[in-house]
Design an enzyme around this catalytic site. Structure first.
Site, PDB file in Angstrom:
ATOM      1  N   LEU A  20       0.816  -1.217   0.000  1.00 37.25           N
ATOM      2  CA  LEU A  20       0.000   0.000   0.000  1.00 37.25           C
ATOM      3  C   LEU A  20       0.848   1.264   0.000  1.00 37.25           C
ATOM      4  O   LEU A  20       0.459   2.281  -0.563  1.00 37.25           O
ATOM      5  CB  LEU A  20      -0.927   0.018   1.220  1.00 37.25           C
ATOM      6  CG  LEU A  20      -1.959  -1.103   1.317  1.00 37.25           C
ATOM      7  CD1 LEU A  20      -2.775  -0.958   2.590  1.00 37.25           C
ATOM      8  CD2 LEU A  20      -2.866  -1.096   0.093  1.00 37.25           C
ATOM      9  N   GLY A  21       1.988   1.212   0.647  1.00 35.78           N
ATOM     10  CA  GLY A  21       2.824   2.406   0.723  1.00 35.78           C
ATOM     11  C   GLY A  21       4.180   2.064   1.298  1.00 35.78           C
ATOM     12  O   GLY A  21       4.353   1.051   1.980  1.00 35.78           O
ATOM     13  N   LYS A  22       5.157   2.924   1.021  1.00 35.70           N
ATOM     14  CA  LYS A  22       6.523   2.655   1.465  1.00 35.70           C
ATOM     15  C   LYS A  22       7.186   3.969   1.826  1.00 35.70           C
ATOM     16  O   LYS A  22       6.998   4.986   1.166  1.00 35.70           O
ATOM     17  CB  LYS A  22       7.322   1.942   0.367  1.00 35.70           C
ATOM     18  CG  LYS A  22       8.748   1.552   0.760  1.00 35.70           C
ATOM     19  CD  LYS A  22       9.416   0.816  -0.379  1.00 35.70           C
ATOM     20  CE  LYS A  22      10.861   0.472  -0.044  1.00 35.70           C
ATOM     21  NZ  LYS A  22      10.973  -0.406   1.129  1.00 35.70           N
ATOM     22  N   GLY A  24      10.716   5.726   4.492  1.00 38.79           N
ATOM     23  CA  GLY A  24      12.092   5.543   4.910  1.00 38.79           C
ATOM     24  C   GLY A  24      12.265   4.514   5.999  1.00 38.79           C
ATOM     25  O   GLY A  24      13.312   3.879   6.099  1.00 38.79           O
ATOM     26  N   PHE A  25      11.247   4.322   6.853  1.00 41.23           N
ATOM     27  CA  PHE A  25      11.388   3.424   7.991  1.00 41.23           C
ATOM     28  C   PHE A  25      10.374   2.283   7.985  1.00 41.23           C
ATOM     29  O   PHE A  25      10.497   1.362   8.769  1.00 41.23           O
ATOM     30  CB  PHE A  25      11.230   4.207   9.294  1.00 41.23           C
ATOM     31  CG  PHE A  25      12.229   5.294   9.467  1.00 41.23           C
ATOM     32  CD1 PHE A  25      13.495   5.017   9.943  1.00 41.23           C
ATOM     33  CD2 PHE A  25      11.920   6.601   9.135  1.00 41.23           C
ATOM     34  CE1 PHE A  25      14.430   6.020  10.100  1.00 41.23           C
ATOM     35  CE2 PHE A  25      12.849   7.611   9.284  1.00 41.23           C
ATOM     36  CZ  PHE A  25      14.108   7.321   9.771  1.00 41.23           C
ATOM     37  N   ALA A  26       9.361   2.364   7.145  1.00 45.72           N
ATOM     38  CA  ALA A  26       8.294   1.370   7.226  1.00 45.72           C
ATOM     39  C   ALA A  26       7.658   1.157   5.868  1.00 45.72           C
ATOM     40  O   ALA A  26       7.761   1.993   4.972  1.00 45.72           O
ATOM     41  CB  ALA A  26       7.240   1.811   8.237  1.00 45.72           C
ATOM     42  N   ASP A 139      -0.818  16.712  13.593  1.00 48.35           N
ATOM     43  CA  ASP A 139      -0.642  16.573  12.138  1.00 48.35           C
ATOM     44  C   ASP A 139      -1.960  16.236  11.451  1.00 48.35           C
ATOM     45  O   ASP A 139      -2.035  15.318  10.637  1.00 48.35           O
ATOM     46  CB  ASP A 139       0.411  15.513  11.829  1.00 48.35           C
ATOM     47  CG  ASP A 139       0.932  15.629  10.393  1.00 48.35           C
ATOM     48  OD1 ASP A 139       0.753  16.701   9.791  1.00 48.35           O
ATOM     49  OD2 ASP A 139       1.500  14.659   9.884  1.00 48.35           O
TER      50      ASP A 139
END
Length: 787
Positions: A20-22, A24-26, A139
């Site tokens: 679904l998404g990528k 820098g850390f996950a 946020d």
């Protein structure tokens, strides 16, 4: 405890599907639980990366906060576990993805006010639930609001959330998404739950307008607009929508409407009849039952350092968290830029990229952020000419008249605030540069006049802008801000940048601390401090490196040295103090008559301990309790002439006892080199032109510059406040910053001196009589200015 028995506790108990998404850390994957056959989203956090950057405790912080929450408007965290390589978060799957993506791709136009009210009600209900437990999200943006299968709004991504110990607790961390970040957060002032209220205002504006209120092409300019709270209210919005937006986007957090009042605002009556009623009720005893204890170790308050995803096929929210100003933080900020580059942290997104916090001074990232992916619509959207410029109406209030020439244009701010741009082209027939186009903009930026004077020939360049042409045709040359054709937008942007530059150099607040004289500029970002010792502290726009100069005007490269640390600590204190003063005065100004103004203002005075009793004028009453003096000098008078210097070095006795031709010539030259013009220039100092061509400027801070003509050797002499005089043979780029700053005022000084009348004979005689005939080093003469 969490009801984790129905969900798997190992990754093998899930059928992991597509990505679904990528970040820098996950990475986030869609998955199905083999126990319950329920679709979920699993976020896999790479333990090597978070351990390498010291962000382990911050991951626990996010998990601790998120795992306690259960509310219809909050994305649920079902369970979490880990193995040797990853930390896994099993999240509720939002089938319809991000609200931001849905509005731009599915709808391709803003929401109606009725639909916006429905969305706002659900978001406010979720925030009320969070705030009732002293949780600040920090946020709220369209990318962090997800849509469930039944189109219910879910608040997601608690990577920046923090647990407050009490409702009035304040934090100093700068974090968030630029288009939704509050002014107090940008200014690094203490902030609390009201920061989320500001984000709600930005959210509502974006829903009904189609773009964020402070959106620009670059992060830095967006933050500038946020600090100034400058946004344009479209005319097509209803009165209720405008009223609620204005109450949510109050610059002063104490003036913002509360979330409870938002639900009672008349705008919320536009909500669709079938909309779900708020399910939040903090007064019920069972309300806290959803606020469950977290599993695992309790951690100190701080930000999570990870990038979170929780929407269907969403891109990353891509934010870089700032470090809490707390001793409990243990992250290693020096390693973050390397990780960002290696793992592709900065990926394009249709929403404004987050502001990189003070972990790296490399401005290259700023350029990348400002050049890609900042449009409020996707590439498939049609950008029509009716869209407004990406710059707010300029405002020249309190700016002094000025005139500046570049290669192709002359820019002026007139006395009544009007901005005039004169565009220059070379006319070969006339063999000179001529003004061929003129753009005049009113002081409030709303009225624009564009015309060509004497078409084909142009006008000669003069000292002042030409008067407005009386024959200008109405609708062909006169526009308002909203109707300005796109072909003229560059002219307006050019003027806005010029006004912004002038604001960055115009003091709004002058504050005398115990160590320095401070200037907070009109843009509320640029901040300068001139230490009484001669050092200097220069703070400019966010993202640019802080500059410190020592007593000799040399740039300090090591900001970790004890001297720099003391300057930075005192500079931050003074900056916050000036911001607080400004906010208080603006509040007082709003409650008073709008015709009265509090700015510019001077607060405090220079410590009296720096001025000895002997330096004061005898018989004069010091109206400001402060007397500035230039330091000791071997020049017997304010006049910089070679004969005077020679007279000082030889002593008074040599002058009286010698009758040689050389001595008589020296005395004659000294008498002839007298002031012929003298003017007081506001915000600069006292400028004097001598009969031998020397121009002296005595600045209000006690320093002085003398410009020596070429016939007398050329160069300049700069005398610091602490008594150190330095001669510079050339006006080159190697001059110290303090000298360059003062030299920037010289064109204005020379122009004013050129127009100034000659001093009368009586005034000249008085000056000659006051000038010592001779001076010895043991009996120095001080040049003094009483402010």
């Amino acid at each position: 405890m969490l009801p984790v028995r129905n969900y798997g506790e190992t990754i093998e108990e899930y059928e992991v599907q597509h990505l679904l998404g990528k970040g820098g850390f996950a990475s986030v994957y869609k998955a199905r639980c083999r126990r319950t056959y329920q679709d979920v989203a699993i976020k896999m956090i790479d333990k090597k990366l978070i351990h390498g950057t010291g962000l382990s405790s911050r991951v626990r912080q996010e998990v601790e906060i998120h795992s306690r929450l259960k509310h219809p408007s909050v994305l649920q965290l079902y369970t979490f576990f880990q193995d040797a390589n990853y930390v896994y978060l099993v999240l509720e799957l939002a089938h319809n993805g991000e609200l931001h993506r849905y509005m731009n791709q599915q709808m391709s136009h803003p929401f109606t006010e009725a639909d916006a009210a429905t969305i706002l009600q659900q978001v406010v209900a979720g925030l009320l639930y969070l705030h009732s437990h002293n949780i600040m999200h920090r946020d709220i943006s369209l990318s962090n609001l997800l849509l469930s299968k039944d189109m219910h709004v879910k608040i997601a991504d608690f990577g920046l959330a923090t647990q407050l110990k009490r409702p009035d607790e304040k934090h100093m961390t700068m974090c968030g998404t630029p288009n939704f970040i509050s002014p107090e957060v940008v200014s690094r002032l203490s902030h609390g739950l009201a920061a989320d209220v500001w984000s709600v205002g930005c959210l509502l504006y974006t829903l009904v307008v189609g773009r964020p209120p402070f959106d620009t092409d670059a992060v830095q300019s967006t933050l500038n607009k946020v600090v100034m709270s400058e946004f344009i209210m479209p005319t097509h919005l209803s009165f209720e929508a405008c009223d609620l937006i204005e109450k949510l986007l109050k610059k002063n957090p104490h003036e913002r409407i509360s979330l409870e009042q938002v639900l009672r605002h008349p705008f919320m009556s536009k909500r669709s009849a079938g909309a779900e009623e708020p399910q939040y009720n903090s007064s019920k005893p069972g309300a806290c039952d959803f606020y469950m204890e977290a599993q695992g170790q309790s951690v100190a308050s701080g930000d999570s350092g990870i990038v979170t995803f929780a929407s269907n096929e969403s891109r990353s929210s891509q934010r870089l968290r700032s470090i809490e100003k707390s001793a409990q933080s243990s992250s290693n900020p020096q390693m973050l830029p390397q990780i960002q580059e290696e793992y592709g942290y900065w990926q394009p997104s249709t929403e404004h990229k987050p502001y990189p916090m003070p972990l790296s001074s490399d401005n290259a990232e700023w350029e990348r952020l400002g050049s890609k992916g900042n449009q409020p619509h996707t590439a498939a959207s049609v950008i029509t000419e009716e869209q407004q410029m990406r710059v707010p109406p300029l405002n020249t209030i309190r700016l002094q008249p000025t005139r500046y020439k570049t290669k192709n244009a002359i820019m002026s701010i007139l006395r009544h605030g009007e901005v005039v741009l004169e565009f220059v082209k070379f006319r070969s027939k006339l063999n000179e540069d001529r003004v061929t186009d003129i753009c005049r903009i009113s002081g409030d930026g709303r009225r624009i006049i564009i015309y060509q004077p004497d078409p084909g020939r142009g006008l000669p360049i003069r000292e002042q802008p030409p008067p407005p042409e009386s024959h200008i045709a109405g609708d062909k040359s006169v526009y308002n801000y909203d109707s300005l054709p796109s072909k003229h937008w560059k002219k307006y942007l050019y003027a806005a940048r010029f006004v912004g530059l002038v604001k960055s150099k115009t003091p709004k607040i002058t504050y005398f601390s115990s160590l320095a004289k401070c200037h907070l500029m009109e843009n509320m970002i640029d901040f300068e401090m001139s230490y009484y010792s001669g050092a200097k502290y220069v703070k400019t726009s966010p993202g640019e490196e802080l500059k410190l100069y020592n007593n000799y005007g040399m740039l300090l490269s090591d900001l970790a040295c004890p001297e720099a640390k003391k300057m930075i600590e005192h500079g931050n204190e003074c900056f916050s103090h000036c911001i607080n003063i400004c906010n208080a005065l603006e509040l007082a100004q709003q409650s008073a008559d709008s015709r009265n103004t509090c700015f510019p203002v001077t607060i405090g005075r220079r410590p009296l301990t720096d001025v000895s009793h002997s330096q004061r004028f005898d018989g004069l009453r010091d109206t400001t309790n402060i007397a500035y003096s230039t330091p000791k000098s071997h020049q017997g008078s304010i006049n910089f002439s070679m004969s005077t210097i020679s007279s000082v070095q030889n002593g008074s006795e040599s002058v009286s006892s010698t009758h040689s031709h050389a001595s008589r010539a020296q005395i004659q030259a000294s008498q002839q080199n007298v002031p012929i013009k003298r003017i007081n220039i506001p915000d600069v100092g006292i400028a004097t032109e001598l009969s031998h061509g020397i121009v002296q400027v005595q600045f209000y801070d006690g320093s002085m510059i003398s410009l020596i003509p070429e016939i007398q050797g050329g160069g300049l002499t700069y005398t610091q406040c602490n008594g150190v005089s330095t001669y510079f043979p050339k006006y080159d780029g190697d001059l110290p910053l303090a000298v360059r700053d003062r030299l920037a005022q010289i064109p204005q000084v020379k122009l004013r001196l050129k127009c100034a009348p000659l001093l009368s004979n009586h005034r000249k005689a008085d000056n000659i009589a006051m000038t010592p005939k001779s001076t010895t080093p043991s009996t120095p003469c001080y040049n003094r200015i009483v402010l």
